[in-house]
Scaffold this active site. Structure first.
Site, short mmCIF file in Angstrom:
data_model
loop_
_atom_site.label_atom_id
_atom_site.label_comp_id
_atom_site.label_asym_id
_atom_site.label_seq_id
_atom_site.Cartn_x
_atom_site.Cartn_y
_atom_site.Cartn_z
CG ASP A 1 1.82 43.40 49.68
OD1 ASP A 1 1.12 43.08 50.66
OD2 ASP A 1 2.67 44.29 49.72
CB CYS B 1 -0.34 44.51 58.11
SG CYS B 1 0.14 44.81 56.39
CE1 TYR C 1 5.37 43.31 54.09
CE2 TYR C 1 3.93 42.29 55.72
CZ TYR C 1 4.40 42.39 54.42
OH TYR C 1 3.88 41.56 53.46
CE1 TYR D 1 6.32 47.52 53.95
CE2 TYR D 1 7.69 46.34 52.37
CZ TYR D 1 6.48 46.91 52.73
OH TYR D 1 5.42 46.86 51.84
CD GLU E 1 1.19 40.22 57.71
OE1 GLU E 1 2.09 40.09 56.85
OE2 GLU E 1 0.25 41.03 57.57
#
Length: 231
Positions: free
Chosen positions: A55, A146, A150, A174, A216
């Protein structure tokens, strides 16, 4: 006859069209053992460390993608917002991932020396190619998962939390309202941009959105498998 270029009042909001298109992908993400392992605390530390390292690599290219979106954005406010998000992506890489690496017995500097994995390379390459070579709507659709996935995962997991303090901290990042509000702003922009696009333009952007949503899932799966180059 050429396709009309004016907005179509009878179309559903573009964000609804996009989310409907990835329903099965999102459900597969929620059911993935990496995600369920965050919630029940059973996720191996090595898998989480793999995720943090990759990441960190990914977010550097994601920041570049957001900067290109800023350059192509049609309105001044959107230019500023995407530029700020690009800076925020770098800050997250430096601060959040540095803290996670410290908890995992490493450092951000050490993570930077580790190889970029196959899925990370493929995802970021597709992302950069799309934002550089496509329209603003294409790039927006490519970077949106993204943000949005998330946020939805963080929201879903926040309700269940985790017995592991490290994973609980990741979930809180998140699920936090500050992040959720940023995502709502980008989703609203997708609706505005999609409303002004032709059906063909929306269809092409939707394919980019579906593709990066698949990436993802693949990104979390790569961490679960602790993926490395085969040769």
């Amino acid at each position: 006859m050429s396709e009309p270029t004016f907005p179509h009042a009878n179309r559903q909001p573009f964000s609804e069209e996009l989310w409907d298109a990835i329903g099965p992908i999102y459900q597969a993400i929620l059911a993935h053992p990496f995600i369920t392992g965050l919630v029940d605390g059973a996720l191996p530390r090595d898998a989480f460390r793999h995720f943090v390292v990759q990441d960190s690599h990914y977010l550097r290219d994601y920041a570049r993608a957001l900067a290109i979106c800023a350059a192509k954005a049609p309105a001044e406010g959107d230019v500023r917002a995407f530029a700020g998000d690009a800076v925020g992506a770098i800050a997250a890489e430096q601060q959040m991932h540095g803290a996670f690496m410290a908890d995992l017995g490493g450092s951000a500097e050490q993570a930077a020396t580790l190889p970029v994995g196959p899925t990370t390379r493929a995802y970021s390459s597709y992302l950069l190619a799309t934002v550089y070579g496509g329209s603003f709507l294409d790039g927006l659709a490519a970077v949106l998962p993204c943000y949005w996935i998330y946020a939805r995962v963080g929201e879903a997991l926040l309700e269940r939390s985790s017995p592991d303090p490290l994973y609980r901290r990741w979930i809180a990042t998140y699920g936090d309202e500050a992040f959720q509000s940023v995502v709502r702003r980008v989703v609203a922009l997708a609706d505005r941009a999609g409303d002004e696009a032709t059906d063909a333009q929306r269809s092409r952007a939707r394919e980019h959105f579906i593709t990066t949503s698949r990436y993802e899932w693949m990104f979390w799966n790569a961490a679960w498998q602790q993926e490395s180059w085969p040769i």
